[in-house]
Structure formats: structure tokens, C-alpha cells
Design a protein around this motif. Sequence first.
Motif, PDB file in Angstrom:
ATOM      1  N   GLY A   1       0.829  -1.204   0.000  1.00 25.43           N
ATOM      2  CA  GLY A   1       0.000   0.000   0.000  1.00 25.43           C
ATOM      3  C   GLY A   1       0.857   1.245   0.000  1.00 25.43           C
ATOM      4  O   GLY A   1       1.991   1.216   0.483  1.00 25.43           O
TER       5      GLY A   1
ATOM      6  N   ARG B   1       8.291   9.641  -3.998  1.00 27.52           N
ATOM      7  CA  ARG B   1       9.080   8.530  -3.440  1.00 27.52           C
ATOM      8  C   ARG B   1      10.568   8.792  -3.613  1.00 27.52           C
ATOM      9  O   ARG B   1      11.359   8.524  -2.710  1.00 27.52           O
TER      10      ARG B   1
ATOM     11  N   LYS C   1      11.848  11.137  -0.974  1.00 27.32           N
ATOM     12  CA  LYS C   1      11.858  10.739   0.441  1.00 27.32           C
ATOM     13  C   LYS C   1      12.518   9.403   0.717  1.00 27.32           C
ATOM     14  O   LYS C   1      13.030   9.190   1.813  1.00 27.32           O
ATOM     15  N   LEU C   2      12.423   8.494  -0.258  1.00 26.86           N
ATOM     16  CA  LEU C   2      12.858   7.130   0.030  1.00 26.86           C
ATOM     17  C   LEU C   2      14.149   6.805  -0.712  1.00 26.86           C
ATOM     18  O   LEU C   2      14.280   7.115  -1.890  1.00 26.86           O
TER      19      LEU C   2
ATOM     20  N   GLY D   1      12.533  -0.387   2.530  1.00 27.43           N
ATOM     21  CA  GLY D   1      11.355   0.484   2.730  1.00 27.43           C
ATOM     22  C   GLY D   1      11.093   0.659   4.215  1.00 27.43           C
ATOM     23  O   GLY D   1      12.034   0.625   5.025  1.00 27.43           O
TER      24      GLY D   1
ATOM     25  N   TYR E   1      -3.927   9.101  11.978  1.00 23.71           N
ATOM     26  CA  TYR E   1      -4.840   8.879  10.855  1.00 23.71           C
ATOM     27  C   TYR E   1      -5.952   7.933  11.281  1.00 23.71           C
ATOM     28  O   TYR E   1      -5.681   6.952  11.973  1.00 23.71           O
TER      29      TYR E   1
ATOM     30  N   ARG F   1      15.880  11.273   5.514  1.00 17.96           N
ATOM     31  CA  ARG F   1      14.663  11.935   5.031  1.00 17.96           C
ATOM     32  C   ARG F   1      13.384  11.183   5.388  1.00 17.96           C
ATOM     33  O   ARG F   1      12.291  11.698   5.222  1.00 17.96           O
ATOM     34  N   GLN F   2      13.515   9.936   5.850  1.00 18.63           N
ATOM     35  CA  GLN F   2      12.332   9.148   6.233  1.00 18.63           C
ATOM     36  C   GLN F   2      12.792   8.213   7.348  1.00 18.63           C
ATOM     37  O   GLN F   2      13.455   7.208   7.100  1.00 18.63           O
TER      38      GLN F   2
ATOM     39  N   GLU G   1       7.870  -4.427  10.201  1.00 23.68           N
ATOM     40  CA  GLU G   1       7.177  -4.773   8.964  1.00 23.68           C
ATOM     41  C   GLU G   1       8.036  -5.745   8.168  1.00 23.68           C
ATOM     42  O   GLU G   1       7.552  -6.622   7.465  1.00 23.68           O
TER      43      GLU G   1
END
Length: 339
Positions: free
Chosen positions: A130, A223, A226-227, A237, A263, A296-297, A334
Motif C-alpha cells: 500500500g 518517493r 523521500k525514500l 522500505g 490517521y 529523510r524518512q 514490517e
Amino acid sequence: MFILYHDYSLLERNTFGIDVKAKSFLSFSDAEGLIQFYQSNPEYRNVEHLIVGQGSNLLFLHDVDELVLSSDVFGIGVLKEDKESVWIEAGAGIDWDEFVAFCVGNGWGGVENLSLIPGKVGAAPVQNIGAYGVEVGPVIREVHGVDLQTLQEKTFTREMCQFSYRNSIFKQKWKGHFVVTSVVFELNKKPAFQLDYGDVAVEVERLGKVSLSNIRRAVIAIREQKLPDPETIGNAGSFFKNPVMEEEKTHTLKAKYPDIPLYPAGAGKVKIAAAWLIEHAGWKGKRTGRAGVHDRQALVLVNHGGATGQEIFDLSEQIRNDVEKKFAIQLEREVNVIG
Ligand code: EPU
């Protein structure tokens, strides 16, 4: 068809870039190939196995004694279509983003927000991938593969897959027992665009009109900003899931930290941005030896070069401890840790 390899390097088969080997590695090009392998090599039925796609969600701690199964099924084709939608079957071995590019190129909507996710088609239902307000579950119609207990082919309909946030029946009851060989998607010829998440709408507007290809471009641009690209710097990830809590329990958190991103996550539940927790526990951009937290992430752990799986794992444990001490929230991984 199948090919069995021994002492097979997994360096190219995990995006963390951990240098480990598999004692035995089986590549098969269709369900029959996998079934034939076990029928003609019955001694392997007692050997533990591990199913590996692109390894974009795995952390190897050491060499792998298990038999590694690699579903290298590459066919793609339209099963049926009408004015509204198209059913397309894609082999488990196809690169996920190449599949997305193919769909967008044909004007079929449903997976464009999932552009540039590393991994293969076969892993998409397992992980219920997702991003940017879209999960793959709702566009999957069927998952085809082999039941390793009976060595029979088996089909799961979407309802049978029990999709939820980064989860499915393939990670639960069927974990290790079912190998995906292909996935059937139902894509939309009259796409309903999903632009609600974060900066997607802003980025699409900057590119021009709202279209499948502009959504794909926007997601890729976000993406890439940031990734980290696993080809340049090893990573898998998001290392942790975003924790989901009872809404009531987040009231004190919100009072103490008014800017914490929360959220809605269905009936009385709230999802908390784990990246925020990690950043506010002081870990963003930190490095311990060859392992680090992306600058950055903060949800992404990285291999700065030559790190072992254990080094990355140890870093993840330090982060979990600090987040728990500071916020009394336990982060759940994860990434699958192997070993
Ligand atoms: N944030 C921070 N610090 C950071 C990064 C983010 O405070 O270092 C805050 C942001 O400001 C934002 C919130 O955290 O308010 C959420 O950040 P972002 O939109 O980057 O998404 P995420 O929740 O961290 C999830 C997925 C990603 C997916 C993005 C976009 C999970 C575990 N991760 O990350 O998926 O790309 O949303 O939809 O659900 C993956 O699964 O490997 C993955 C990359």
C-alpha cells in the motif's frame, strides 16, 4: 520447468544488500515446475523452505539453510474485459513497478498510486502492499499458486485472502504453505483517481491534468525525494509498521504532542506515524557503524555499505527500546527477519 542451485548468493535477492548464501535455491517458471521438483526430489519435502521474491521486505541475519523457493513466473495476459474493466493475470516473478507501468501505459487504473514499490508481483498480495491512500487488496480478484502440503494448485479469491493493513492470510494461516505463482487483477478502464494522500494532489497539479500517468509521475517524484533507492543504498522500505491504537488511548499523546500525525484506521482506531515517533526519539539520520536511519524518512533503516543483518537488527532493537521508553508504544517490524 525448474532449476536447483547450490551455495547461491542472495546478495542480489535482498534489497538491504546483505551478503549471505542459500544452501539450495530453487527457481521454477510455473506451478508445474514446482510440483515436479518436489515429486522428483522427495527428500526435499522434509527440508524447511523459505519463499523469496525480490527480498524487498527481508532482513537476513546469516546464511540460509532452508531451501529458497523463487517463483520466476513471467507471463502476463488479459483474461477478459468489458467497457468498464479488464482482468489481467500477471506472473509472480514480474517486477512490480514494470507491472504498474504496463497498466498505466494501457490506461488501466487501480495501481498507479503503488508506483515504484520495490518487489515482485507475487509479493503484492502477501504483504497487501500500500501507498498514497491505496492498497492492492481491492484490485486483486484471485491469487493462484501451489499448496505445498498437498502439492496441488490452489486459487484464493479476494475474499479468501483476508486483506488488512500490510497483512493477508498468506502471512497468517497459510504462511510458508502456499507459493504464489500468479495474481489476477481487475483494473478500471474509467479510473477513479485517489489524490487524497499527502502531497500527491499538489504534485499532480504541478504536472498538469489529473491522469493515470501524471499520478504515476507524481508518486515516483515523491518517493524519489523521500525514500532511498535500494540500488544505491540498501534498505527495505518501511522497517516498522505504523502502530494502530484505540482512539481513546491517543488522547493523552495528542495533548502532550499536538503535532503528532494520527490517521483514522476504522472503527474507533487510529494509526500513528511511526516515522514521527522514531524522529522524536532522536533517531532520524543517526548511524551506528554501517547501519543507519535514513535522513529523510525515519521509518527506513539503511545499509551504509557492508553492514551485516545483525547490525541492522541491533539498530532496530535500540530504536524500539527508545520509542517504547519515550512514548510507551511498541513498534512492530514490517520487515521479516530471517534467522
Ligand atoms: N514523518 C516524520 N518523520 C519522518 C518521516 C515522516 O515525522 O522522518 C511524518 C510525516 O510528516 C507524515 C507522517 O510521518 O506526517 C507519514 O509519513 P509518510 O507519508 O512518509 O508515510 P509513512 O506513514 O511513514 C507509509 C508506508 C509507506 C508508504 C507511505 C506513503 C507503512 C509502514 N509505510 O509510510 O510504505 O510509501 O506511507 O503512503 O505503512 C513500505 O511499506 O515499505 C513503505 C515505504
